[in-house]
Design a protein around this motif. Structure first.
Motif: not given
Lengths: 364, 621, 217
Positions: A65-66, A69, A73, B351, B354, B357-358
């Motif tokens: 997932v990271l 992401m 981005m 930011l 995000l 989410i992480s």
């Protein structure tokens, strides 16, 4: 430059910060005598297997997932002339990423349930039964049937168990809820007043001393409610049981140790017991064969002459007691009392005599 | 009105402090909630720093065991009930009416009452620090440690009574927002056109009205045990101490979703704005929120895997807990889907979104680990769990709420927050957070239990603990930067205009800050994105018409919510006095009870809109 | 393209057309059900766990059947009172409102007699688990009834000052919702606590289950 643009000022700060954090971690990451990752019993081994399975699965998902992401981005950052695509959703994808996790969870759930069933099994017939009773803030340890004449052998804060033989520990509490945990041997289960709980039966696989600690907050001195589990070879365990069951030799009359014994009987025996003597108090820990213990004060200090003298002289200096008078007996909730300090009732010489007497009762 | 004594005459057009004290305006109440929550955030943070100093190395004596126990009890209680919940309520209050096109909430005075009960309940509980008997039994307050014979000071009583007062306010807010959202929407604002934040507010409000009665029962029974000698948790009378745990966690687990769902809503509103495209799978995200809330009532016993429940109960709760990961995962994937194909602007709110989410995703994964019961028997009550729920509640809730602050600050104050200071804030908080809480996973794996005020030097935990403590101070610095940014931006920030981010939801259609009546004319909504023309990918700001303000009747300010909250809190306080001194307690109880009753009576017979206001305004024009 | 239009006519209507205060009462009652739920559950868990003192054999089923009937009748009276105000018949409204409140007071009277009898037989909230759970549960229910009685008398007297009229019959309807809810809670308490205790329903269910298991095995 592309990465620089992407990161920007806060991005660079984040990157440097995380790097420093990782370094600090690398410096600090070392092992512990209470680690869950060095199992020394069959039960702990099984937990370890599941633990690694779940770490690998969740680690992989987390990383995926990271990375996704990060990719999104970078790929879809604002660029001049490029407009966002007005997508409202995608049913196929959404169904897929609902079903996917369900499948993964089945992979985790099935071994979990099998392990739960296994952990609640009855102990085998030749298992060693130990009954642990938690008190604020120490552990009473009973071995039904191992005492003299088939009675109960009682000790405190140190369990001796033999290697290679299944051990079935039952848990009770005398006051509030505690939790019995020896990470290298077995997961924790709570000691709950009015109930009897059972740890999963386990068989220790390596001789040694294993650290345990109360894991459920139980009041003021919760942090100091520690204990040891000593895994003995079969011979050593038998010698320990025999030693515990043999009355300690009476100290020579008029000797230093004899004076210690008499001070002990007068001042300590209403709370503490020493098997084979008239001291039979049940309020505090049983002190039979105290000299053979590794630690004092529920595992918080090494069993040395100096520490024991300090303990008896002023226990409140090493272990907090509930609010109340340090010299009067501070009353705990169950009507029992915390150990008082003795520096105003006993002379230093008397304290030293008691300490010497207790430490003289060893097991050869 | 002439019969009223002067001080209690209805405030018609108060200014200065009185305008805030008597307000029933949802926006002012929202600001009050936000400022109060931030003050308690600093208090709870200081409590955390005290703990981190004590634990920085082995065998330290920065504070005593007694103080340490008070610190972790009040840190947890404060952060949950006095920070994250009211901070969520701040945004519910400010935004929900704006997002659904309403002029206020359904019950404006009840709304004011909710705030004052929260404030006074919090003060009552924290007052215990001055009497030296701050709660010290853990925020979970497990029986029988809380029984009168084990907790002899009034620490538990302060905790119960403070929580009880706050709980009444929370329940009132829950009712208010359920009805506001169901019944106060502008024409065309169908449920499936509502912004996700409003959806999550609705779900959270339902959670509140169904979960809070259970904690109310649990602590009422405990109060009866402690004050009137009943036997609910008395082991010597045959009671089962697990009754408390079941009641507490039947409330406690939905409470977790009360804390996290608002931030999920916030992020679902922020992501589309800064990705310049609609939310991916709006319906799925809303449904996932509802499913999480529903399942949240069926997993409470996963906090109790170590109590020996029996194999089948344990297995059932393990499976239910794993099931919650499914809707949660769906949400995360849909957020990523929202970024896909977007034109992502990395502004400060984005930011933090995000970051949310992480970090929340990592917290969710460690949560799934807890559902693997045999592993949980190692993790329960260790720093691994502390790491887990801070990833969810700090990395999740607090990051979300911070994102919300940056995002809606322009709407609230009319000024933008500084982007450069904001990005510094984000960098410090993100790094500090991970430095603080990631190593806690290792501490848990290395066998360090929670709630211990000290540990031995040979445990191998010292280095990691030092890293954690350093991280905690980095977070503290980041919060100072945040505070500075807010204070500075409120004074000299760039004027924001109605819709500085080019967002799609209704609150951005009106001035910043909005008029006290919000919408000059109640709007009609025709789309999920009323301000976006999606085909053209442009923002169409609606014309702001001139309106005769005298035609708008808004609820008038009132003293009674404040006085009623005072009365209720003093009744609770009188129980504490009663324990020390019966006559004084009874006198105080009677007086404050009378104050509460008079307030209720006057409230009931006070018209929502004072006639003088309408008449005065009419005369004015 | 205009996505946002202005609607001046939508000033005062609610979305669902239902009154806010009526919805508030429904939401409150849902919440209140979650208040009584744990109290009833606690009682059932502790039903036979008391270590001393009298337990459910002390319950007087015939007398409580009468008081239950009284409370049921009060709900009927409440319906008639609401019908009265909705039709603008103030006399009917006042008569049945007073009847509702009086029947409620009779119920509370029964409860006070019951509690006094228990105290005479040595059962107080401090005696044992049964006393704690039973008296707390029924005590909270009694408190709810008492609030309802005060509310009803307030409506009754307010009607003479012209504050309760056909146009705001909603005020009576909301009070009625509350009253019926409190009544329903009592039915649950009577069924689950009095009757189960008196007739050993639980034991019979268990016997039946054992019998079935016996057939199967």
């Amino acid at each position: 430059m592309y990465p620089k643009q992407l990161l920007g000022r806060s991005g660079r700060l984040v990157a440097v910060g995380l790097l420093v954090a990782a370094l600090l971690l690398a410096l600090s990451a070392c092992s512990s005598p209470q680690t869950t990752f060095d199992p020394k019993s069959d039960a702990a081994d099984k937990i370890q297997t599941l633990y690694i399975l779940i770490i690998v699965i969740s680690g992989a998902i987390g990383a995926a997932v990271l990375i996704a992401m990060g990719y999104l981005m970078a790929k879809f950052r604002e660029r001049p002339g490029v407009k966002a695509r007005q997508i409202h959703g995608n049913n196929t994808l959404e169904v897929l990423w609902t079903i996917g996790p369900i499948l993964i969870l089945v992979m985790i759930g099935v071994p979990t349930i099998l392990a739960i069933v296994g952990a609640t099994r009855a102990p085998s017939e030749d298992a060693l039964h130990v009954e642990v009773v938690a008190h604020q803030w120490w552990w009473e340890v009973n071995y039904p049937g191992l005492g003299p004449d088939g009675g109960t052998l009682t000790t405190a804060n140190e369990l001796h168990v033999p290697i290679g033989r299944e051990v079935a520990i039952s848990l009770k509490s005398d006051d509030v809820i505690h939790s019995f945990w020896v990470p290298q041997l077995i997961g924790k289960i709570d000691s709950i007043p009015g109930r009897t709980n059972h740890l999963e039966p386990f068989t220790a696989s390596e001789v040694g001393v294993y650290l345990g600690q109360c894991a459920e907050f139980c009041g003021l001195a919760h942090a100091l409610m520690r204990f040891r589990v000593v895994v003995d070879s079969l011979g050593d365990f038998e010698r320990w049981v025999e030693g515990m069951n043999t009355p300690p030799p009476a100290p020579e009359e008029e000797s230093f140790l004899a004076s210690g014994q008499s001070v002990f009987i007068q001042n300590c025996s209403s709370c503490h017991a020493v098997a084979g003597t008239v001291a039979a108090g049940r309020i505090g820990p049983d002190l039979s064969r105290f000299g053979s213990r590794l630690t004092i004060g529920a595992g918080i200090m090494d069993n040395t002459e100096e520490n024991l003298v300090e303990w008896i002289t002023n226990v409140t200096a090493v272990k907090p007691v509930p609010e109340g008078l340090p010299t009067a007996l501070a009353e705990l909730g169950n009507g029992k009392q915390a150990m008082p300090r003795f520096d105003d009732t006993l002379t230093p010489a008397q304290v030293e005599a008691v300490a010497a007497y207790l430490r003289s009762m060893t097991i050869e | 009105m002439a019969t009223n004594i002067a001080i209690l005459r209805r405030p018609l057009d108060p200014t200065g402090a009185w305008a805030w004290i008597t307000t029933v305006d949802h926006k002012k109440i929202g600001v009050l909630y936000g400022l109060t929550a931030f003050a308690f955030f600093i208090l709870g943070g200081v409590e955390a720093l005290v703990m981190r100093l004590q634990l920085a190395q082995a065998d330290l004596n920065v504070v005593s065991a007694a103080t340490f126990n008070q610190m972790f009890t009040m840190h947890g209680t404060t952060m949950i009930f006095m920070v994250v919940m009211p901070a969520g309520a701040a945004f519910f209050n400010f935004l929900v009416p704006l997002q659904i096109g309403a002029r206020d909430v359904a019950f404006p005075r009840l709304n004011a009452l909710s705030y004052w009960l929260f404030l006074f309940g919090s003060i009552l509980m924290n007052f215990s620090f001055f009497t030296g008997s701050a709660p010290d039994m853990g925020w979970f307050a497990y029986a029988p440690l809380t029984a009168a014979n084990f907790s002899t000071s009034s620490s538990v009583d302060y905790w119960i009574l403070g929580l009880q007062v706050m709980g009444v306010g929370t329940l009132a807010a829950g009712f208010n927002f359920v009805i506001t959202i169901i019944n106060m929407r502008a024409p065309g604002m169908t449920l499936m056109r509502m912004p996700v934040f409003t959806w999550m507010t609705l779900i959270v409000s339902f959670l509140i009205i169904f979960a809070f009665p259970v904690i109310t029962v649990a602590i009422t029974l405990l109060l009866f045990d402690r004050m009137f000698g009943t036997n609910f948790y008395d082991i010597t009378a045959g009671a089962d101490p697990l009754l408390w745990q079941h009641l507490f966690w039947v409330f406690g687990h939905p409470e977790v979703y009360i804390l996290i769902l608002p931030s999920m809503g916030i992020v679902s509103d922020i992501l589309p704005t800064f990705s310049r495209k609609p939310l991916f799978g709006y319906v799925t995200i809303v449904l996932a929120g509802a499913v999480i809330a529903f399942l949240g009532f069926g997993v409470w016993a996963h906090h109790m895997f170590t109590v020996g429940m029996g194999r089948w109960a344990t297995s059932a709760f393990a499976v239910a807990t794993m099931a919650i990961a499914v809707p949660t995962g769906v949400k995360v994937f849909n957020w990523l889907g929202t970024m896909y194909g977007g034109s992502i602007q990395f502004r400060t709110p984005m930011l933090f979104a995000l970051g949310f989410i992480s970090l929340f995703m990592l917290g969710g994964l460690s949560g799934v680990m807890h559902a693997v019961v045999p592993v949980d028997l190692h993790q329960q009550d260790t720093y691994f769990v502390v790491a887990h729920f801070h990833y969810v509640l700090f990395g999740g809730s607090i990051f979300g709420l911070t994102a919300a602050t940056y995002y809606w600050f322009p709407k609230i104050t009319g000024r933008m927050m500084s982007e450069s200071i904001g990005k510094t804030h984000f960098a410090l908080m993100f790094v500090g957070f991970n430095l603080t809480f990631f190593p806690m996973h290792f501490l848990g794996v290395l066998g360090m239990p929670r709630r211990i005020y000290t540990y031995a030097p040979d445990m191998g935990w010292s280095g990691t603990n030092m890293a954690v403590t350093i991280g905690a101070f980095v977070i503290a610095v980041s919060i100072a930067v945040f505070l500075y940014n807010m204070v500075r931006s409120a004074r000299v920030g760039q004027p924001a205009g109605a819709n500085p981010w080019g967002a799609a939801t209704l609150e951005w259609s009106i001035e910043s800050p909005p008029h006290h009546y919000n919408f000059a004319i109640v709007p009609t909504i025709r789309s999920q994105h009323p301000l976006w023309d999606e085909e053209a990918n442009t923002v169409e700001p609606p014309p702001l018409p001139y309106v005769d303000e005298s035609s708008i009747h808004m609820p008038s300010p009132s003293y009674w919510p404040l006085l009623l909250a005072m009365g209720v809190t003093l009744v609770a306080g009188s129980l504490l006095v009663w324990q020390a001194h019966a006559i004084a307690g009874l006198t105080m109880g009677a007086a404050s009870g009378a104050l509460a009753l008079i307030s209720v009576y006057r409230w009931v017979f006070e018209p929502a809109v004072a006639t003088e206001v309408a008449e005065g305004a009419a005369a004015h024009h | 393209m205009q996505y946002l239009a202005r609607s001046p006519e939508a000033e005062h209507a609610t979305t669902t057309g239902l009154n806010n205060r009526k919805l508030l009462m429904w939401a409150f009652l849902g919440s209140d059900a979650m208040f009584f739920g744990p109290l009833i559950a606690t009682h059932l868990i502790y039903r036979t766990e008391s270590l001393q003192g009298p337990i459910e054999e002390i319950l007087n089923i015939p007398v409580t059947t009468i008081s239950t009937f009284v409370l049921l009748m009060s709900s009927l009276a409440m319906v008639l009172a609401l019908a009265g105000i909705q039709q603008g018949k103030m006399g009917t409204f006042r008569f049945w409102t007073a009847m509702t409140a009086l029947l409620g007071m009779v119920f509370i009277g029964f409860q006070m007699v019951e509690f006094t009898e228990f105290a005479k037989h040595g059962l107080t909230p401090r005696t044992n688990l049964f006393g704690s759970t039973f008296l707390t549960l029924t005590g909270f229910h009694g408190a709810h009834v008492t609030v309802g009685i005060i509310w009803l008398w307030s409506l009754f007297f307010a009607s003479f000052r012209g504050k309760v009229k056909q146009e705001n019959s909603l005020d009576v309807e909301i009070a009625g919702l509350y009253w019926h809810f409190v009544d329903i809670v009592w039915i649950v308490i009577f069924g689950v606590i009095y009757l189960v205790g008196a007739f050993g329903v639980e034991d019979r269910v268990l016997e039946g289950a054992h019998a079935l298991a016996g057939l199967g095995g």
